[in-house]
Design an enzyme around this catalytic site. Structure first.
Site, PDB file in Angstrom:
ATOM      1  N   ARG A   1       0.854  -1.177   0.000  1.00 45.53           N
ATOM      2  CA  ARG A   1       0.000   0.000   0.000  1.00 45.53           C
ATOM      3  C   ARG A   1       0.892   1.230   0.000  1.00 45.53           C
ATOM      4  NH1 ARG A   1      -4.743   1.240   4.141  1.00 45.53           N
ATOM      5  NH2 ARG A   1      -3.058   1.718   5.564  1.00 45.53           N
TER       6      ARG A   1
ATOM      7  N   THR B   1      -0.872   7.602  -1.147  1.00 49.12           N
ATOM      8  CA  THR B   1      -2.119   7.512  -1.930  1.00 49.12           C
ATOM      9  C   THR B   1      -3.044   6.389  -1.448  1.00 49.12           C
ATOM     10  OG1 THR B   1      -1.166   5.913  -3.473  1.00 49.12           O
ATOM     11  CG2 THR B   1      -0.836   8.248  -3.989  1.00 49.12           C
TER      12      THR B   1
ATOM     13  N   ASP C   1      -0.280  -2.132  12.085  1.00 46.26           N
ATOM     14  CA  ASP C   1       0.205  -2.626  10.792  1.00 46.26           C
ATOM     15  C   ASP C   1       0.504  -4.117  10.908  1.00 46.26           C
ATOM     16  OD1 ASP C   1       2.114  -3.399   8.692  1.00 46.26           O
ATOM     17  OD2 ASP C   1       2.022  -1.281   8.154  1.00 46.26           O
TER      18      ASP C   1
ATOM     19  N   ASP D   1       4.080  -5.350   9.798  1.00 49.80           N
ATOM     20  CA  ASP D   1       5.136  -4.927  10.731  1.00 49.80           C
ATOM     21  C   ASP D   1       5.052  -5.710  12.035  1.00 49.80           C
ATOM     22  OD1 ASP D   1       6.263  -3.135   9.007  1.00 49.80           O
ATOM     23  OD2 ASP D   1       5.217  -1.384   9.809  1.00 49.80           O
TER      24      ASP D   1
HETATM   25  C1  PRP Z   1      -1.505  -4.362   4.481  1.00 45.99           C
HETATM   26  C2  PRP Z   1      -2.406  -5.562   4.565  1.00 45.99           C
HETATM   27  C3  PRP Z   1      -3.169  -5.488   3.280  1.00 45.99           C
HETATM   28  C4  PRP Z   1      -3.316  -3.999   3.082  1.00 45.99           C
HETATM   29  C5  PRP Z   1      -4.702  -3.595   3.482  1.00 45.99           C
HETATM   30  O1  PRP Z   1      -0.416  -4.643   3.659  1.00 45.99           O
HETATM   31  O2  PRP Z   1      -1.732  -6.776   4.751  1.00 45.99           O
HETATM   32  O3  PRP Z   1      -2.522  -6.085   2.183  1.00 45.99           O
HETATM   33  O4  PRP Z   1      -2.356  -3.368   3.933  1.00 45.99           O
HETATM   34  O5  PRP Z   1      -4.927  -2.261   3.220  1.00 45.99           O
HETATM   35  P1  PRP Z   1      -5.953  -1.766   2.116  1.00 45.99           P
HETATM   36  O6  PRP Z   1      -7.207  -2.554   2.296  1.00 45.99           O
HETATM   37  O7  PRP Z   1      -6.144  -0.323   2.432  1.00 45.99           O
HETATM   38  O8  PRP Z   1      -5.341  -1.982   0.765  1.00 45.99           O
HETATM   39  P2  PRP Z   1       0.790  -3.611   3.423  1.00 45.99           P
HETATM   40  O9  PRP Z   1       0.520  -2.785   2.211  1.00 45.99           O
HETATM   41  O10 PRP Z   1       1.055  -2.856   4.688  1.00 45.99           O
HETATM   42  O11 PRP Z   1       1.966  -4.569   3.039  1.00 45.99           O
HETATM   43  P3  PRP Z   1       2.712  -5.683   3.900  1.00 45.99           P
HETATM   44  O12 PRP Z   1       1.774  -6.846   4.059  1.00 45.99           O
HETATM   45  O13 PRP Z   1       3.896  -6.012   3.053  1.00 45.99           O
HETATM   46  O14 PRP Z   1       3.104  -5.083   5.225  1.00 45.99           O
HETATM   47  N1  URA Z   2      -2.973  -2.433   6.784  1.00 47.77           N
HETATM   48  C1  URA Z   2      -2.653  -2.815   8.042  1.00 47.77           C
HETATM   49  O1  URA Z   2      -1.736  -3.607   8.235  1.00 47.77           O
HETATM   50  N2  URA Z   2      -3.366  -2.311   9.056  1.00 47.77           N
HETATM   51  C2  URA Z   2      -4.386  -1.444   8.880  1.00 47.77           C
HETATM   52  O2  URA Z   2      -5.018  -1.032   9.873  1.00 47.77           O
HETATM   53  C3  URA Z   2      -4.694  -1.054   7.560  1.00 47.77           C
HETATM   54  C4  URA Z   2      -3.976  -1.571   6.543  1.00 47.77           C
END
Ligand code: PRP
Ligand code: URA
Length: 209
Positions: free
Chosen positions: A104, A108, A200, A203
């Site tokens: 994400r 944006t 997150d 993380d």
């Molecule tokens: C997080 C989560 C989803 C996304 C959800 O991933 O695991 O994939 O955010 O958010 P959205 O519904 O607003 O798209 P992230 O982009 O943080 O990546 P990661 O899993 O590599 O930490």
């Molecule tokens: N992705 C995450 O990991 N946590 C949130 O709350 C939203 C998006």
């Protein structure tokens, strides 16, 4: 809401509460997500079709139930999807795996794709997309669209936490894809995080903050 299944099993809710707690360590968070994934997997596969085959028990022959159709595909949205994937593969070891690499953009909130690998015959299989978080739904909508573009027609989306805004957007974009989640929280905040949420997921799962 139609097509949205909230898994309110007490064990799921208890484990989720510990995961939400900001004092919970990375190791515990990872272990709990794996444990919850077993319970969520049980729910998302509850209505799979079965057929019978003849086997011989040590006592007599019988017609015994067995899963029908081609092996399932679990599609993990990287990175955090892998936290659900591992436990699901414990329950369904023969499942095929697709990886959809998306992150994400923090400004944006759009999903940016960086990796995709999936079995070639998606059209013949039930594809269960796994990602702990459904926030704006940008990632989930993009992941499902990519899998549809590669032939998938029968999909389900499994997450741990969802925001009401994300559920609505996802269902509007992909009304044919049912959603399974352990909770629909209150809202999204101005940064696109689920409130109260758990922070997150990636993380917390991998200790990267
Ligand atoms: C997080 C989560 C989803 C996304 C959800 O991933 O695991 O994939 O955010 O958010 P959205 O519904 O607003 O798209 P992230 O982009 O943080 O990546 P990661 O899993 O590599 O930490
Ligand atoms: N992705 C995450 O990991 N946590 C949130 O709350 C939203 C998006």
């Amino acid at each position: 809401m139609q097509g949205v299944n909230v898994v309110d099993h007490p064990l799921v809710q208890h484990k989720l509460t510990i995961m939400r707690d900001k004092e919970t360590s990375t190791g515990s968070f990872r272990r709990l997500l794996r444990e919850i994934s077993l319970l969520l997997c049980y729910e998302v596969t509850r209505d799979l079709e079965v057929t019978t085959r003849v086997i011989e028990t040590p006592v007599q022959e019988m017609k015994a139930p067995t899963l029908e159709g081609k092996k399932l595909v679990f599609a993990s949205v990287l990175r955090a999807g892998n936290g659900l994937l591992d436990g699901m593969l414990d329950l369904v070891p023969s499942a095929r795996v697709a990886h959809v690499g998306l992150y994400r953009d923090h400004e944006t909130l759009e999903a940016v794709e960086y990796f995709f690998k999936a079995p070639s015959d998606l059209e013949d299989r039930l594809v269960i997309v796994v990602d702990p978080m459904l926030a704006t739904a940008n990632s989930a909508v993009a992941a499902v669209q990519k899998l549809k573009d590669r032939g998938a027609t029968n999909l389900r989306f499994l997450c741990l936490l969802a925001a009401p805004e994300g559920v609505e957007r996802f269902r509007n974009a992909h009304p044919d894809v049912p959603v399974f989640t352990a909770s629909i929280d209150e809202k999204l905040n101005e940064k696109g995080y689920i409130v109260p949420g758990l922070g997150d997921a990636g993380d917390r799962l991998y200790g990267t903050k």
